[in-house]
Enzyme design. Structure first.
Site, mmCIF file in Angstrom:
data_model
loop_
_atom_site.group_PDB
_atom_site.id
_atom_site.type_symbol
_atom_site.label_atom_id
_atom_site.label_comp_id
_atom_site.label_asym_id
_atom_site.label_seq_id
_atom_site.Cartn_x
_atom_site.Cartn_y
_atom_site.Cartn_z
ATOM 1 N N HIS A 72 0.840 -1.201 0.000
ATOM 2 C CA HIS A 72 0.000 0.000 0.000
ATOM 3 C C HIS A 72 0.876 1.253 0.000
ATOM 4 C CE1 HIS A 72 -4.158 -1.608 1.395
ATOM 5 N NE2 HIS A 72 -3.614 -2.339 0.446
ATOM 6 N N TYR A 201 -9.499 5.583 7.068
ATOM 7 C CA TYR A 201 -9.668 5.933 8.487
ATOM 8 C C TYR A 201 -10.680 7.073 8.540
ATOM 9 C CZ TYR A 201 -5.281 3.445 9.646
ATOM 10 O OH TYR A 201 -4.294 2.501 9.833
ATOM 11 N N PRO A 293 -4.631 0.418 18.582
ATOM 12 C CA PRO A 293 -4.306 -0.044 17.223
ATOM 13 C C PRO A 293 -4.390 1.013 16.123
ATOM 14 C CG PRO A 293 -6.430 -0.907 17.935
ATOM 15 C CD PRO A 293 -5.849 -0.206 19.109
ATOM 16 N N LYS A 297 0.714 -0.096 15.000
ATOM 17 C CA LYS A 297 2.103 -0.221 15.448
ATOM 18 C C LYS A 297 2.389 -1.438 16.335
ATOM 19 C CE LYS A 297 4.042 3.207 13.496
ATOM 20 N NZ LYS A 297 3.897 2.661 12.169
ATOM 21 N N TYR A 385 3.823 6.558 10.091
ATOM 22 C CA TYR A 385 2.959 5.442 9.687
ATOM 23 C C TYR A 385 3.762 4.333 9.009
ATOM 24 C CZ TYR A 385 -1.301 3.036 8.257
ATOM 25 O OH TYR A 385 -2.299 2.093 8.105
HETATM 26 P P1 RFL Z 1 0.994 -11.941 21.567
HETATM 27 O O1 RFL Z 1 0.583 -12.029 20.155
HETATM 28 O O2 RFL Z 1 -0.042 -11.575 22.581
HETATM 29 O O3 RFL Z 1 1.620 -13.354 21.940
HETATM 30 C C1 RFL Z 1 1.884 -13.726 23.272
HETATM 31 C C2 RFL Z 1 1.814 -15.231 23.367
HETATM 32 O O4 RFL Z 1 2.165 -15.631 24.691
HETATM 33 C C3 RFL Z 1 1.242 -16.605 25.143
HETATM 34 N N1 RFL Z 1 1.218 -16.592 26.607
HETATM 35 C C4 RFL Z 1 1.890 -17.487 27.369
HETATM 36 N N2 RFL Z 1 2.690 -18.506 27.038
HETATM 37 C C5 RFL Z 1 3.231 -19.227 28.064
HETATM 38 N N3 RFL Z 1 2.987 -18.956 29.369
HETATM 39 C C6 RFL Z 1 2.190 -17.934 29.740
HETATM 40 N N4 RFL Z 1 1.969 -17.679 31.020
HETATM 41 C C7 RFL Z 1 1.610 -17.144 28.704
HETATM 42 N N5 RFL Z 1 0.784 -16.072 28.716
HETATM 43 C C8 RFL Z 1 0.560 -15.754 27.440
HETATM 44 C C9 RFL Z 1 -0.066 -16.196 24.508
HETATM 45 O O5 RFL Z 1 -0.996 -17.284 24.449
HETATM 46 C C10 RFL Z 1 0.409 -15.753 23.130
HETATM 47 O O6 RFL Z 1 0.411 -16.808 22.209
HETATM 48 O O7 RFL Z 1 2.225 -10.943 21.781
HETATM 49 P P2 RFL Z 1 3.459 -10.540 20.802
HETATM 50 O O8 RFL Z 1 4.109 -11.758 20.250
HETATM 51 O O9 RFL Z 1 4.233 -9.557 21.571
HETATM 52 O O10 RFL Z 1 2.801 -9.844 19.547
HETATM 53 C C11 RFL Z 1 2.220 -8.597 19.661
HETATM 54 C C12 RFL Z 1 1.007 -8.498 18.745
HETATM 55 O O11 RFL Z 1 0.205 -9.653 18.840
HETATM 56 C C13 RFL Z 1 0.182 -7.276 19.113
HETATM 57 O O12 RFL Z 1 1.009 -6.134 19.312
HETATM 58 C C14 RFL Z 1 -0.825 -6.874 18.079
HETATM 59 O O13 RFL Z 1 -1.626 -7.918 17.640
HETATM 60 C C15 RFL Z 1 -1.682 -5.778 18.713
HETATM 61 N N6 RFL Z 1 -2.971 -5.713 18.107
HETATM 62 C C16 RFL Z 1 -3.053 -5.071 16.941
HETATM 63 N N7 RFL Z 1 -1.945 -4.468 16.427
HETATM 64 C C17 RFL Z 1 -2.010 -3.822 15.256
HETATM 65 O O14 RFL Z 1 -0.983 -3.316 14.796
HETATM 66 N N8 RFL Z 1 -3.222 -3.778 14.572
HETATM 67 C C18 RFL Z 1 -4.365 -4.387 15.056
HETATM 68 O O15 RFL Z 1 -5.405 -4.355 14.435
HETATM 69 C C19 RFL Z 1 -4.315 -5.058 16.279
HETATM 70 N N9 RFL Z 1 -5.401 -5.685 16.792
HETATM 71 C C20 RFL Z 1 -4.089 -6.346 18.690
HETATM 72 C C21 RFL Z 1 -5.297 -6.331 17.985
HETATM 73 C C22 RFL Z 1 -4.030 -6.976 19.943
HETATM 74 C C23 RFL Z 1 -5.151 -7.565 20.520
HETATM 75 N N10 RFL Z 1 -5.035 -8.105 21.856
HETATM 76 C C24 RFL Z 1 -3.737 -8.228 22.481
HETATM 77 C C25 RFL Z 1 -6.086 -8.304 22.749
HETATM 78 C C26 RFL Z 1 -6.423 -6.966 18.516
HETATM 79 C C27 RFL Z 1 -6.364 -7.605 19.772
HETATM 80 C C28 RFL Z 1 -7.577 -8.315 20.255
HETATM 81 C C1 PHB Z 2 -6.143 -4.169 10.527
HETATM 82 O O1 PHB Z 2 -6.230 -4.418 9.321
HETATM 83 O O2 PHB Z 2 -6.483 -5.009 11.396
HETATM 84 C C2 PHB Z 2 -5.701 -2.833 10.971
HETATM 85 C C3 PHB Z 2 -5.143 -1.976 10.040
HETATM 86 C C4 PHB Z 2 -4.731 -0.709 10.433
HETATM 87 C C5 PHB Z 2 -4.871 -0.328 11.744
HETATM 88 C C6 PHB Z 2 -5.398 -1.203 12.680
HETATM 89 C C7 PHB Z 2 -5.833 -2.460 12.288
HETATM 90 O O3 PHB Z 2 -4.495 0.922 12.113
#
Ligand code: RFL
Ligand code: PHB
Length: 392
Positions: A72, A201, A293, A297, A385
């Site tokens: 993109h 957005y 989110p 980042k 971004y």
């Molecule tokens: P993760 O992906 O949470 O992975 C952590 C892993 O550790 C496991 N765990 C354990 N394992 C062993 N012992 C324990 N006691 C444990 N406790 C937990 C968990 O099961 C899991 O598998 O962290 P990591 O690797 O740091 O990655 C970070 C990303 O996942 C996170 O920053 C993003 O997904 C944040 N986030 C989003 N970021 C974006 O940039 N765009 C988004 O749209 C977006 N949507 C989200 C999100 C995070 C969410 N969370 C945390 C609730 C949506 C959600 C729902």
């Molecule tokens: C997504 O595609 O899940 C997404 C993209 C951009 C954002 C947050 C979430 O800023």
């Protein structure tokens, strides 16, 4: 079991670290409390900065991302009934982002780990980290009714916001910075074409909305919602109706609706725990920090921590230097706080806050107008971004 690095958590941070260490000949085990299927079923982030893509390449798992991920060159901001394009590519001198779902990236990393025959433990219960303030740290857990112990040189706490690693650090040794926002996001994944080639957005009087995607046939949409709302309370029809109302007429008209595949709610939070290292325990990714989110980042910050951490470990074993280890927390945090600032700023700019009043709304309007008419303002947003450059 004895390894050099015990990695707790098999999210993107843990898996990516495991792969980079493997390629450098460093032995690690990944210990995860959930099942593989559970980890893969979580629909989360979707936007990769160039540095995250480069890291996946360095880990040897970039092939499918290059083939299937969508490059993109811009994003769209919708407000005041119109859409305005920010040309990220032009504004940053040729940089872009790639749409590639966290689920896909996690699957690629899991498959690479499996193909290389590297040790992973899924469904580990009662995971505990011990003695990380000394020289002989250990991780213990239960699996199939048996107690297991992993002895290691270092523990990488990649276990997310609710994990055990940060929680095991003595409270007095941590400083927590936090902001909880008075709203959440309701997300819907659907096999419908995206409304536009780029992300939209939208700042609207009814609340923020985002039209994103995972592929040319799969869309991901979000609505700002109240914190006491529940995903189950929203029918698909109600979601699409509300989304349409929060978009400008042209985008609303392009919206194709269909049955949802997944619907979930997430509260918005900014959070940083400092420092990110205690003796032999290193926190990386969501275990150390959370961003709302809006700036896309979260996943990219996890990748940036892993870049520093993998280099620190490689330096330690290959060059017998502890410099990277000593600098890890400070280096990460400089980047983390810039992403925290940007994510907070994007959130403040695009959402409706319950207490913002007419004045706050006018300020948002003025800033959006400034953004789309000032090259300097647009360039600043674009630079953040697509991802700030690394300062090594
Ligand atoms: P993760 O992906 O949470 O992975 C952590 C892993 O550790 C496991 N765990 C354990 N394992 C062993 N012992 C324990 N006691 C444990 N406790 C937990 C968990 O099961 C899991 O598998 O962290 P990591 O690797 O740091 O990655 C970070 C990303 O996942 C996170 O920053 C993003 O997904 C944040 N986030 C989003 N970021 C974006 O940039 N765009 C988004 O749209 C977006 N949507 C989200 C999100 C995070 C969410 N969370 C945390 C609730 C949506 C959600 C729902
Ligand atoms: C997504 O595609 O899940 C997404 C993209 C951009 C954002 C947050 C979430 O800023």
């Amino acid at each position: 079991m004895r390894v050099q690095i015990a990695i707790v958590g098999s999210g993107p941070a843990g898996l990516l670290l495991g792969q980079l260490l493997h390629r450098a000949g460093i032995a690690a085990v990944v210990i995860e409390q959930r099942s593989k299927d559970h980890v893969l079923a979580r629909i989360r982030a979707g936007i990769l900065e160039q540095i995250s893509q480069d890291l996946l390449d360095a880990a040897g798992v970039g092939e499918r991302m290059h083939r299937e991920g969508l490059v993109h060159h811009g994003i769209e901001l919708a407000f005041g009934g119109r859409r305005h394009r920010l040309d990220l590519y032009r504004l940053t001198g040729g940089r872009a982002v790639r749409v590639y779902g966290q689920t896909e990236l996690t699957r690629d990393l899991m498959e690479a780990r499996e193909a290389a025959g590297l040790p992973s433990v899924y469904q580990a219960a009662e995971v505990r980290v011990h003695d990380f303030d000394g020289e002989r740290p250990r991780v213990t857990f239960r699996r199939d009714g048996q107690r297991h112990e992993v002895r290691c040189d270092f523990i990488a706490g990649c276990d997310g916001y609710h994990g055990v690693c940060r929680a095991s650090v003595p409270a007095g040794a941590l400083r927590i910075y936090e902001r909880v926002y008075p709203f959440g996001w309701l997300g819907v994944l659907a096999d419908t074409p995206p409304v536009s080639d780029e992300l939209v957005y939208s700042n609207h009087e009814r609340g923020f909305a985002l039209c994103s995607m995972r592929s040319p046939t799969r869309s991901r949409h979000y609505l700002q919602c109240s914190l006491d709302d529940r995903a189950e309370r929203w029918s698909d029809a109600a979601f699409w109706d509300e989304l349409r109302r929060r978009l400008d007429a042209e985008t609303a008209q392009a919206l194709v609706t269909g049955a949802s595949i997944e619907k979930s709610m997430v509260p918005l939070r900014s959070f940083v725990a400092e420092p990110m290292r205690f003796g032999c325990l290193f926190l990386a990714g969501d275990a150390a920090h959370i961003v709302p989110p809006t700036g896309a980042k979260g996943l990219n910050l996890a990748a940036s921590d892993v870049r520093y951490l993998s280099r620190a470990f490689i330096e330690y074993y290959r060059d017998h230097s502890a410099a990277g280890i000593a600098d890890y927390s400070a280096k990460c945090l400089r980047r983390v706080w810039k992403a925290e600032r940007f994510s907070w700023h994007m959130t403040s700019l695009l959402h409706r806050f319950p207490d913002q009043g007419e004045f706050g709304h006018k300020i948002q309007e003025a800033e959006l107008d400034y953004l789309v008419h000032s090259q300097a303002a647009a360039a600043s947003l674009a630079e953040n971004y697509v991802g700030l450059p690394f300062e090594d």
